[in-house]
Design an enzyme around this catalytic site. Sequence first.
Site, PDB file in Angstrom:
ATOM      1  N   SER A 154       0.859  -1.186   0.000  1.00  0.00           N
ATOM      2  CA  SER A 154       0.000   0.000   0.000  1.00  0.00           C
ATOM      3  C   SER A 154       0.890   1.229   0.000  1.00  0.00           C
ATOM      4  CB  SER A 154      -0.857  -0.006   1.268  1.00  0.00           C
ATOM      5  OG  SER A 154      -1.445   1.263   1.466  1.00  0.00           O
ATOM      6  N   TYR A 193      -1.446  -1.495  10.129  1.00  0.00           N
ATOM      7  CA  TYR A 193      -1.667  -1.906   8.729  1.00  0.00           C
ATOM      8  C   TYR A 193      -0.449  -1.564   7.864  1.00  0.00           C
ATOM      9  CZ  TYR A 193      -3.724  -1.716   4.011  1.00  0.00           C
ATOM     10  OH  TYR A 193      -3.974  -1.874   2.673  1.00  0.00           O
TER      11      TYR A 193
HETATM   12  P1  NAP Z   1     -12.164  -5.246  -0.675  1.00  0.00           P
HETATM   13  O1  NAP Z   1     -12.866  -4.628  -1.836  1.00  0.00           O
HETATM   14  O2  NAP Z   1     -12.724  -5.034   0.691  1.00  0.00           O
HETATM   15  O3  NAP Z   1     -12.021  -6.819  -0.970  1.00  0.00           O
HETATM   16  C1  NAP Z   1     -11.395  -7.632  -0.028  1.00  0.00           C
HETATM   17  C2  NAP Z   1     -11.239  -9.036  -0.570  1.00  0.00           C
HETATM   18  O4  NAP Z   1     -10.458  -9.795   0.358  1.00  0.00           O
HETATM   19  C3  NAP Z   1     -12.556  -9.777  -0.718  1.00  0.00           C
HETATM   20  O5  NAP Z   1     -12.455 -10.652  -1.805  1.00  0.00           O
HETATM   21  C4  NAP Z   1     -12.675 -10.550   0.595  1.00  0.00           C
HETATM   22  O6  NAP Z   1     -13.457 -11.739   0.492  1.00  0.00           O
HETATM   23  C5  NAP Z   1     -11.220 -10.906   0.824  1.00  0.00           C
HETATM   24  N1  NAP Z   1     -10.901 -11.127   2.242  1.00  0.00           N
HETATM   25  C6  NAP Z   1     -11.037 -10.264   3.280  1.00  0.00           C
HETATM   26  N2  NAP Z   1     -10.624 -10.837   4.425  1.00  0.00           N
HETATM   27  C7  NAP Z   1     -10.211 -12.085   4.104  1.00  0.00           C
HETATM   28  C8  NAP Z   1      -9.700 -13.183   4.852  1.00  0.00           C
HETATM   29  N3  NAP Z   1      -9.523 -13.125   6.183  1.00  0.00           N
HETATM   30  N4  NAP Z   1      -9.378 -14.309   4.186  1.00  0.00           N
HETATM   31  C9  NAP Z   1      -9.560 -14.404   2.863  1.00  0.00           C
HETATM   32  N5  NAP Z   1     -10.070 -13.428   2.100  1.00  0.00           N
HETATM   33  C10 NAP Z   1     -10.381 -12.273   2.719  1.00  0.00           C
HETATM   34  O7  NAP Z   1     -10.656  -4.722  -0.572  1.00  0.00           O
HETATM   35  P2  NAP Z   1      -9.620  -4.236  -1.731  1.00  0.00           P
HETATM   36  O8  NAP Z   1      -9.599  -2.758  -1.716  1.00  0.00           O
HETATM   37  O9  NAP Z   1      -9.902  -4.942  -2.993  1.00  0.00           O
HETATM   38  O10 NAP Z   1      -8.238  -4.728  -1.086  1.00  0.00           O
HETATM   39  C11 NAP Z   1      -7.494  -5.768  -1.655  1.00  0.00           C
HETATM   40  C12 NAP Z   1      -6.031  -5.638  -1.241  1.00  0.00           C
HETATM   41  O11 NAP Z   1      -5.523  -4.374  -1.667  1.00  0.00           O
HETATM   42  C13 NAP Z   1      -5.778  -5.717   0.272  1.00  0.00           C
HETATM   43  O12 NAP Z   1      -4.597  -6.435   0.518  1.00  0.00           O
HETATM   44  C14 NAP Z   1      -5.566  -4.257   0.664  1.00  0.00           C
HETATM   45  O13 NAP Z   1      -4.775  -4.149   1.810  1.00  0.00           O
HETATM   46  C15 NAP Z   1      -4.883  -3.728  -0.580  1.00  0.00           C
HETATM   47  N6  NAP Z   1      -4.973  -2.266  -0.777  1.00  0.00           N
HETATM   48  C16 NAP Z   1      -6.179  -1.656  -0.926  1.00  0.00           C
HETATM   49  C17 NAP Z   1      -6.214  -0.281  -1.118  1.00  0.00           C
HETATM   50  C18 NAP Z   1      -7.508   0.479  -1.276  1.00  0.00           C
HETATM   51  O14 NAP Z   1      -7.485   1.717  -1.114  1.00  0.00           O
HETATM   52  N7  NAP Z   1      -8.613  -0.150  -1.613  1.00  0.00           N
HETATM   53  C19 NAP Z   1      -5.010   0.449  -1.169  1.00  0.00           C
HETATM   54  C20 NAP Z   1      -3.805  -0.226  -1.023  1.00  0.00           C
HETATM   55  C21 NAP Z   1      -3.804  -1.587  -0.835  1.00  0.00           C
HETATM   56  P3  NAP Z   1     -15.101 -11.686   0.691  1.00  0.00           P
HETATM   57  O15 NAP Z   1     -15.622 -10.912  -0.494  1.00  0.00           O
HETATM   58  O16 NAP Z   1     -15.536 -13.104   0.694  1.00  0.00           O
HETATM   59  O17 NAP Z   1     -15.340 -10.970   1.967  1.00  0.00           O
END
Ligand code: NAP
Length: 254
Positions: A146, A159
Site C-alpha cells: 500500500s 496496517y
Molecule cells: P475489498 O474490496 O474489501 O475486498 C477484499 C477481498 O479480500 C474480498 O475478496 C474478501 O473476500 C477478501 N478477504 C477479506 N478478508 C479475508 C480473509 N480473512 N481471508 C480471505 N479473504 C479475505 O478490498 P480491496 O480494496 O480490494 O483490497 C485488496 C487488497 O488491496 C488488500 O490487501 C488491501 O490491503 C490492498 N490495498 C487496498 C487499497 C484500497 O485503497 N482499496 C489500497 C492499497 C492496498 P469476501 O468478499 O468473501 O469478503
Amino acid sequence: MEKQNKIALVTGGSRGLGKNAAIKIAKKGIDVIVTYQSKKEEAEKTVEEIKQLGVNAAALQLDVSDSSTFDHFITEVKTTLKSTFQADQLDFLVNNAGIGIHASFAETTEEQFDSLVNIHFKGPFFLTQKALSIINNGGAIINISSGLARFSLPGYAAYGAMKGAMETLTKYQAKELGAKGIRVNIIAPGAIETDFGGGVVRDNEQMNAGIASQTALGRVGLPDDIGGVVAFLCTEEARWINAQRIEISGGMFL
Ligand code: NAP
C-alpha cells in the site's frame, strides 16, 4: 494436443482489486482460480465473467487469517487443478486478500494487531510457502502492499507496518526463488475506491476530495487502475521485472 493455458490463483477475488486483477489476468488468456472468504456468490460472479472471456475459472473458499487451514486449502487447489483445469501446477499467485482496520497507534488493540498480522503478513507468508510445491518454475508471485508503507497517515500504524513487512519479504522471496525462475514483485496501490475500510475512500466525499488534492493526477484510484498492472506482471513482457515495489497511486503524496 491443445496448449495448456497458464493458471493464476488470486486470493480475495470476489470483490475490489482482486476481482479486477482476476479479470485482467483472464484477458491475457490465463485461467484463474479466485478465492473468497464469505462472499461465495460474488466469487461465482467473478468466475462467470472470466469464463465469458473464453478461459477457465473456479472459486474456492479461503480464510487467509487462519494458517492452520492452508494444508487443506492447497489440497483443494490440487483437486480443482486436476478436475477443472486438467493440470497439476499453477503459474501465478496473487496475494491480494485483505481488510483495513483504522486505529491510531495509541489506541490499536492487541486483537486488532493480531488480526492485521494474520491477514496481511502471516497469511501470505505461509500460504506462499505452502503453495511453492504447486507453483511452476518460471512462474511469478505478486504481493500487495500500500502507499501507506511509504508515507504515514494517522490511523494506519499496524496496517502500514504489515505492508512494510510484505515489502521486505518480497525481496527475500525473490532472492530465494530466483533459482526456480520465479519472480516476486509487490504492487503498492494508493487509495482506491473499493469496499476496503468500509468503503471510506469511495463513500466519504471529504476524504475522497482530500486524497485527490494530494494526488498528482488529481483523483483517487479505481480498481481498473490496478488490475492491469497485476496482469502485466503475469506476462512474458514482464519477465525481467523482479523484486520490485511498483507504486500505483497516480502520484500520491509526492
Ligand atoms: P475489498 O474490496 O474489501 O475486498 C477484499 C477481498 O479480500 C474480498 O475478496 C474478501 O473476500 C477478501 N478477504 C477479506 N478478508 C479475508 C480473509 N480473512 N481471508 C480471505 N479473504 C479475505 O478490498 P480491496 O480494496 O480490494 O483490497 C485488496 C487488497 O488491496 C488488500 O490487501 C488491501 O490491503 C490492498 N490495498 C487496498 C487499497 C484500497 O485503497 N482499496 C489500497 C492499497 C492496498 P469476501 O468478499 O468473501 O469478503
